[in-house]
Design a protein around this motif. Structure first.
Motif, mmCIF file in Angstrom:
data_model
loop_
_atom_site.group_PDB
_atom_site.id
_atom_site.type_symbol
_atom_site.label_atom_id
_atom_site.label_comp_id
_atom_site.label_asym_id
_atom_site.label_seq_id
_atom_site.Cartn_x
_atom_site.Cartn_y
_atom_site.Cartn_z
ATOM 1 N N SER A 148 1.001 -0.993 -0.018
ATOM 2 C CA SER A 148 -0.180 -0.143 -0.007
ATOM 3 C C SER A 148 1.118 1.245 0.034
ATOM 4 C CB SER A 148 -1.383 -0.635 1.163
ATOM 5 O OG SER A 148 -0.329 0.190 2.128
ATOM 6 N N MET B 193 -15.441 8.585 0.276
ATOM 7 C CA MET B 193 -13.980 8.531 1.068
ATOM 8 C C MET B 193 -14.087 9.345 2.342
ATOM 9 S SD MET B 193 -13.177 5.546 0.063
ATOM 10 C CE MET B 193 -11.670 5.385 1.271
ATOM 11 N N PHE C 239 -16.615 7.882 4.570
ATOM 12 C CA PHE C 239 -16.192 6.888 5.228
ATOM 13 C C PHE C 239 -15.479 7.474 5.951
ATOM 14 C CE2 PHE C 239 -17.061 4.336 1.331
ATOM 15 C CZ PHE C 239 -17.970 2.558 2.340
ATOM 16 N N ARG C 240 -14.534 7.702 6.140
ATOM 17 C CA ARG C 240 -13.685 8.360 7.494
ATOM 18 C C ARG C 240 -14.492 8.968 8.403
ATOM 19 N NH1 ARG C 240 -8.246 12.724 6.095
ATOM 20 N NH2 ARG C 240 -10.056 14.272 6.698
ATOM 21 N N PHE D 271 -15.719 6.048 10.673
ATOM 22 C CA PHE D 271 -14.559 5.691 11.445
ATOM 23 C C PHE D 271 -14.331 6.156 13.022
ATOM 24 C CE2 PHE D 271 -12.982 3.519 7.236
ATOM 25 C CZ PHE D 271 -13.275 2.736 7.378
ATOM 26 N N GLY E 81 -9.535 2.911 11.768
ATOM 27 C CA GLY E 81 -9.848 2.103 10.187
ATOM 28 C C GLY E 81 -8.642 1.141 10.148
ATOM 29 N N THR E 82 -8.101 0.833 8.668
ATOM 30 C CA THR E 82 -6.182 0.266 8.316
ATOM 31 C C THR E 82 -5.864 1.169 7.373
ATOM 32 O OG1 THR E 82 -8.243 -0.859 6.794
ATOM 33 C CG2 THR E 82 -8.349 -1.796 8.469
ATOM 34 N N LYS F 222 -5.344 -0.170 4.311
ATOM 35 C CA LYS F 222 -6.246 0.352 3.182
ATOM 36 C C LYS F 222 -6.921 0.951 2.916
ATOM 37 C CE LYS F 222 -9.245 -3.730 0.669
ATOM 38 N NZ LYS F 222 -9.421 -4.545 0.340
ATOM 39 N N ASN F 223 -8.167 1.442 3.798
ATOM 40 C CA ASN F 223 -9.156 2.902 4.011
ATOM 41 C C ASN F 223 -8.130 3.813 4.187
ATOM 42 O OD1 ASN F 223 -10.496 1.569 6.601
ATOM 43 N ND2 ASN F 223 -10.932 0.521 4.855
ATOM 44 N N GLU F 224 -6.708 3.837 4.794
ATOM 45 C CA GLU F 224 -6.036 4.876 4.480
ATOM 46 C C GLU F 224 -4.809 5.200 2.962
ATOM 47 O OE1 GLU F 224 -2.307 6.909 6.580
ATOM 48 O OE2 GLU F 224 -2.759 4.758 7.402
ATOM 49 N N VAL G 165 -7.217 4.166 -0.113
ATOM 50 C CA VAL G 165 -7.910 4.166 -0.492
ATOM 51 C C VAL G 165 -8.283 6.297 -0.644
ATOM 52 C CG1 VAL G 165 -10.574 3.671 -0.857
ATOM 53 C CG2 VAL G 165 -8.941 1.857 -1.032
ATOM 54 N N MET G 166 -8.199 6.021 1.008
ATOM 55 C CA MET G 166 -8.943 7.585 0.866
ATOM 56 C C MET G 166 -7.277 8.474 0.505
ATOM 57 S SD MET G 166 -10.468 10.228 2.651
ATOM 58 C CE MET G 166 -10.067 11.376 1.869
#
Length: 306
Positions: free
Chosen positions: A31, A258, A261-262, A265, A272-273, A275-277, A279-280
């Motif tokens: 990532s 996104m 989504f944040r 959280f 988050g994870t 992966k979330n970071e 995508v943001m």
């Protein structure tokens, strides 16, 4: 102060890692590599194209004004749109440290966020004004609305004031007691209250997108007067505006989803994870790519620039 407004617990997932397996380490490295490559691609390709296109547009509009001593309403709004996007591109240099983040004090980060939101909202609402003018060109107005659009300086002034008030509201919602302390800074600060993202989504995407959809609904469903040009001819006359409108909607939809989504959280007290970071971060770079692409579209497809 409400519990939801105490954001001292929040941090980026990449800064709080406890690897439990080799797979997690590999996923994290992958990532980090993705965001680093995207950042280099954006800085190397999109930034030069966007800045060169923006400077060329400014030169063309200024040259046309000096030559003819008049500037069309549409061109004046596009000039404003261009300046807003050039500022956005300069602010996007904050992504250069990725996969790490810009180090700045909370106060500096809030100031950067204010100017980012100011440019972001300016470009969004000036586009709405441009679409309104195009609609009125196809459906000649018989109301005060038509007279208002004939005074673009007044329209631009209203957009500037509106964007300033919304940006100031957003800055208040980034409130923190630690203005002099250093933090990891993003243009939409991670440590902002959840209301920040909700206000930004509502006024920076929800309302403008509704107006854009309304514009296209009227354009494609309402019968035009007999003297009006055919719809295909109308779109071919102003292709840049329609391409930009669709591009902005798609890129900002991804980014704003996104952002929401944040917020979820934050409300769940979760960071988050990785992966979330990731995508943001991708969504943020896509947003900046849109600013560069919009300027290239104006230069290539807007008649006075061609």
């Amino acid at each position: 102060r409400a519990t939801s407004h105490n954001m001292t617990w929040i941090s980026y997932p990449s800064k709080n890692l406890a690897f439990n397996s080799p797979e997690e380490i590999e996923a994290f490295i992958a990532s980090q590599n993705i965001i680093s490559r995207l950042m280099h691609c954006y800085i190397a390709l999109f930034v030069p194209m966007g800045l060169i296109a923006g400077i060329c547009i400014l030169i063309i509009f200024i040259k046309n004004y000096l030559q003819y001593k008049v500037i069309e309403n549409l061109d004046l709004l596009l000039l404003h749109f261009t300046i807003s996007n050039i500022i956005m591109i300069f602010l996007s240099f904050t992504v250069i440290p990725r996969p790490d983040y810009l180090k700045a004090t909370y106060l500096t980060c809030n100031v950067l966020s204010f100017f980012f939101n100011f440019s972001y909202l300016n470009s969004q609402y000036v586009l709405i004004l441009v679409l309104l003018i195009l609609l009125l060109k196809r459906f000649p107005p018989r109301t005060a609305l038509g007279k208002a659009t004939q005074r673009p300086i007044l329209c631009v002034g209203f957009v500037l004031l509106y964007a300033f008030c919304l940006s100031l509201t957003a800055a208040v919602l980034v409130s923190t007691d630690n203005y002099d302390l250093e933090t990891d800074c993003q243009l939409d600060p991670l440590f902002a209250w959840p209301e920040y993202e909700i206000v930004k989504f509502t006024f920076g995407f929800g309302i403008p997108s509704f107006l854009q959809i309304l514009f296209f609904a009227v354009l494609f469903t309402k019968a035009a007067p007999d003297e009006a040009p055919a719809l295909q001819q109308h779109i071919r006359t102003y292709p840049a505006m329609y391409i930009i409108s669709i591009t902005i909607f798609i890129c900002r939809l991804f980014y704003n989803v996104m952002i929401l989504f944040r917020t979820t959280f934050k409300l769940q007290k979760s960071i988050g994870t990785p992966k979330n970071e990731l995508v943001m971060n991708i969504a943020e770079i896509v947003l900046f790519c849109e600013s560069c692409a919009s300027l290239v579209f104006i230069l290539c497809f807007h008649k006075p620039c061609k």
